[in-house]
Design a protein around this motif. Structure first.
Motif, PDB file in Angstrom:
ATOM      1  N   PHE A   1       0.819  -1.213   0.000  1.00  0.00           N
ATOM      2  CA  PHE A   1       0.000   0.000   0.000  1.00  0.00           C
ATOM      3  C   PHE A   1       0.855   1.266   0.000  1.00  0.00           C
ATOM      4  O   PHE A   1       2.064   1.220   0.154  1.00  0.00           O
ATOM      5  N   GLN A   2       0.148   2.396  -0.109  1.00  0.00           N
ATOM      6  CA  GLN A   2       0.791   3.704  -0.154  1.00  0.00           C
ATOM      7  C   GLN A   2       1.653   3.955   1.068  1.00  0.00           C
ATOM      8  O   GLN A   2       2.799   4.324   0.964  1.00  0.00           O
ATOM      9  N   LYS A   3       1.039   3.802   2.221  1.00  0.00           N
ATOM     10  CA  LYS A   3       1.788   4.047   3.459  1.00  0.00           C
ATOM     11  C   LYS A   3       2.237   2.692   3.988  1.00  0.00           C
ATOM     12  O   LYS A   3       1.443   1.755   4.027  1.00  0.00           O
ATOM     13  N   PRO A   4       3.494   2.618   4.405  1.00  0.00           N
ATOM     14  CA  PRO A   4       3.924   1.345   4.999  1.00  0.00           C
ATOM     15  C   PRO A   4       2.994   0.993   6.160  1.00  0.00           C
ATOM     16  O   PRO A   4       2.660   1.865   6.958  1.00  0.00           O
ATOM     17  N   ASN A   5       2.533  -0.251   6.214  1.00  0.00           N
ATOM     18  CA  ASN A   5       1.614  -0.632   7.298  1.00  0.00           C
ATOM     19  C   ASN A   5       2.084  -1.898   8.015  1.00  0.00           C
ATOM     20  O   ASN A   5       1.381  -2.905   8.015  1.00  0.00           O
ATOM     21  N   PRO A   6       3.286  -1.827   8.637  1.00  0.00           N
ATOM     22  CA  PRO A   6       3.715  -3.008   9.393  1.00  0.00           C
ATOM     23  C   PRO A   6       2.787  -3.231  10.581  1.00  0.00           C
ATOM     24  O   PRO A   6       2.214  -2.280  11.109  1.00  0.00           O
ATOM     25  N   PHE A   7       2.632  -4.496  10.965  1.00  0.00           N
ATOM     26  CA  PHE A   7       1.820  -4.809  12.143  1.00  0.00           C
ATOM     27  C   PHE A   7       2.643  -4.511  13.395  1.00  0.00           C
ATOM     28  O   PHE A   7       3.874  -4.605  13.368  1.00  0.00           O
ATOM     29  N   PRO A   8       1.980  -4.169  14.508  1.00  0.00           N
ATOM     30  CA  PRO A   8       2.711  -3.885  15.748  1.00  0.00           C
ATOM     31  C   PRO A   8       3.215  -5.176  16.397  1.00  0.00           C
ATOM     32  O   PRO A   8       2.717  -5.617  17.424  1.00  0.00           O
ATOM     33  N   MET A   9       4.182  -5.781  15.748  1.00  0.00           N
ATOM     34  CA  MET A   9       4.787  -7.024  16.255  1.00  0.00           C
ATOM     35  C   MET A   9       6.233  -7.029  15.776  1.00  0.00           C
ATOM     36  O   MET A   9       6.679  -6.051  15.165  1.00  0.00           O
ATOM     37  N   THR A  10       6.961  -8.104  16.030  1.00  0.00           N
ATOM     38  CA  THR A  10       8.380  -8.092  15.660  1.00  0.00           C
ATOM     39  C   THR A  10       8.537  -8.134  14.140  1.00  0.00           C
ATOM     40  O   THR A  10       7.599  -8.467  13.403  1.00  0.00           O
ATOM     41  N   ILE A  11       9.759  -7.820  13.714  1.00  0.00           N
ATOM     42  CA  ILE A  11      10.088  -7.855  12.288  1.00  0.00           C
ATOM     43  C   ILE A  11       9.815  -9.258  11.737  1.00  0.00           C
ATOM     44  O   ILE A  11       9.138  -9.421  10.717  1.00  0.00           O
ATOM     45  N   ALA A  12      10.309 -10.280  12.435  1.00  0.00           N
ATOM     46  CA  ALA A  12      10.125 -11.659  11.971  1.00  0.00           C
ATOM     47  C   ALA A  12       8.644 -12.034  11.917  1.00  0.00           C
ATOM     48  O   ALA A  12       8.186 -12.660  10.956  1.00  0.00           O
ATOM     49  N   GLU A  13       7.895 -11.636  12.941  1.00  0.00           N
ATOM     50  CA  GLU A  13       6.468 -11.998  12.972  1.00  0.00           C
ATOM     51  C   GLU A  13       5.690 -11.323  11.839  1.00  0.00           C
ATOM     52  O   GLU A  13       4.741 -11.896  11.302  1.00  0.00           O
ATOM     53  N   ASN A  14       6.106 -10.108  11.475  1.00  0.00           N
ATOM     54  CA  ASN A  14       5.477  -9.426  10.348  1.00  0.00           C
ATOM     55  C   ASN A  14       5.610 -10.236   9.065  1.00  0.00           C
ATOM     56  O   ASN A  14       4.652 -10.431   8.345  1.00  0.00           O
ATOM     57  N   VAL A  15       6.845 -10.701   8.825  1.00  0.00           N
ATOM     58  CA  VAL A  15       7.108 -11.413   7.566  1.00  0.00           C
ATOM     59  C   VAL A  15       6.381 -12.744   7.526  1.00  0.00           C
ATOM     60  O   VAL A  15       5.794 -13.129   6.516  1.00  0.00           O
ATOM     61  N   THR A  16       6.378 -13.461   8.666  1.00  0.00           N
ATOM     62  CA  THR A  16       5.819 -14.819   8.655  1.00  0.00           C
ATOM     63  C   THR A  16       4.318 -14.838   8.941  1.00  0.00           C
ATOM     64  O   THR A  16       3.693 -15.894   8.881  1.00  0.00           O
ATOM     65  N   TYR A  17       3.754 -13.663   9.215  1.00  0.00           N
ATOM     66  CA  TYR A  17       2.323 -13.590   9.550  1.00  0.00           C
ATOM     67  C   TYR A  17       1.433 -14.329   8.539  1.00  0.00           C
ATOM     68  O   TYR A  17       0.616 -15.166   8.927  1.00  0.00           O
ATOM     69  N   PRO A  18       1.584 -14.072   7.214  1.00  0.00           N
ATOM     70  CA  PRO A  18       0.700 -14.762   6.267  1.00  0.00           C
ATOM     71  C   PRO A  18       0.865 -16.279   6.310  1.00  0.00           C
ATOM     72  O   PRO A  18      -0.087 -17.026   6.076  1.00  0.00           O
ATOM     73  N   LEU A  19       2.081 -16.743   6.623  1.00  0.00           N
ATOM     74  CA  LEU A  19       2.325 -18.189   6.650  1.00  0.00           C
ATOM     75  C   LEU A  19       1.695 -18.811   7.888  1.00  0.00           C
ATOM     76  O   LEU A  19       1.133 -19.908   7.833  1.00  0.00           O
TER      77      LEU A  19
END
Length: 286
Positions: free
Chosen positions: A126-144
């Motif tokens: 999206f236009q604005k970065p929208n990381p979830f309020p969790m760790t870097i690793a958890e953000n990446v693996t969230y969909p999995l």
């Protein structure tokens, strides 16, 4: 009929009318064709929000393994079209569509389509970065994890691969357990790209991914797009014409919910078919 032909010729400047309604008029459209074929085929696609029609008869074939830019003034339908491709628009009330959109030959609209599965095939940034309020690793693996993947080793590997793919691994590998919200804006956007590619989609949809970023972060994302197109078909909405010219193979110019021109980026910017496109790309346009 002859009468129709002259009417079409007169209107050609505004709306390229395709000869058979569902085939390209080769005098208007010259996209660069991909050796691997068409990824997304859009045929006479129309969209209404309630009574207001936002898209009028869009016809285009998005080529596999290429970057396609959607450009045009604000409110011309670029983001609406982009969000239709993974049915993000479904969430809006009173939305109606007609026509067809196919992903690798399969229809994406239709009662039998599993929208969640469809969205897994198309990562969205999206236009604005929208990381979830969790760790870097958890953000990446969230969909999995949402998919039910629990094996820590596989998750860690997928996390590293996605962060490497998003050109972020070297910057964050020692702080994977820190909050993603501590990253800079440009890093957050690359993290969102990592999250979008973690599930191994076929297509990456980007809605003005650099509009909230400074020039250096923007340049990093542009370099990244160049690298990612080896693995994904990319569709990018951008307000920045220099960006479209730099990163895309094909460019679609939209105006008032219509596709005015679609072709090889170099040609659209240097020798467009439509005078309206020319006015827009040369900046002589309201």
């Amino acid at each position: 009929s002859a009468h129709m032909a002259t009417a079409t010729a007169a209107r050609k400047d505004e709306i390229p009318a395709s000869a058979a309604g569902d085939h390209y008029d080769p005098t208007v459209y010259h996209p660069v064709m991909s050796p691997t074929g068409v990824e997304i085929s859009i045929r006479d696609f129309k969209l209404w929000y309630g009574a207001a029609q936002a898209l009028h008869g869009i016809d285009m074939e998005i080529q596999k393994g290429m970057v396609t830019a959607l450009i045009g003034p604000s409110g011309c339908g670029k983001s609406t079209l982009l969000r239709s491709l993974n049915r993000m628009n479904d969430l809006i009330d009173h939305l109606r569509v007609s026509g067809e959109v196919h992903l690798s030959g399969e229809p994406i609209f239709g009662p039998q389509v599993d929208v969640i599965a469809l969205r897994k095939r198309m990562g969205m940034v999206f236009q604005k970065p929208n990381p979830f309020p969790m760790t870097i690793a958890e953000n990446v693996t969230y969909p999995l994890k949402v998919d039910g993947l629990t094996n820590k080793k596989i998750l860690a590997e997928a996390c590293e691969n996605a962060l490497r793919g998003a050109a972020l691994w070297d910057e964050v590998k020692d702080r994977l357990n820190d909050s993603a919200l501590g990253l800079s804006g440009g890093q957050q956007q690359r993290l969102c790209i990592a999250r979008a590619i973690a599930g191994n989609p076929e297509v990456l949809l980007m809605d003005e991914p650099c509009s909230a970023l400074d020039p250096i972060a923007t340049m990093r994302i542009e370099q990244l797009i160049e690298e990612l197109k080896a693995s994904y078909t990319i569709v990018i909405v951008t307000h920045n014409m220099q960006q479209a010219a730099r990163v895309s193979d094909n460019t679609a110019f939209m105006y008032l919910g219509r596709l005015i021109e679609y072709g090889e980026t170099k040609k659209v910017f240097t020798n467009p078919t439509s005078s309206r496109t020319e006015e827009y790309v040369t900046g002589r346009f309201g």
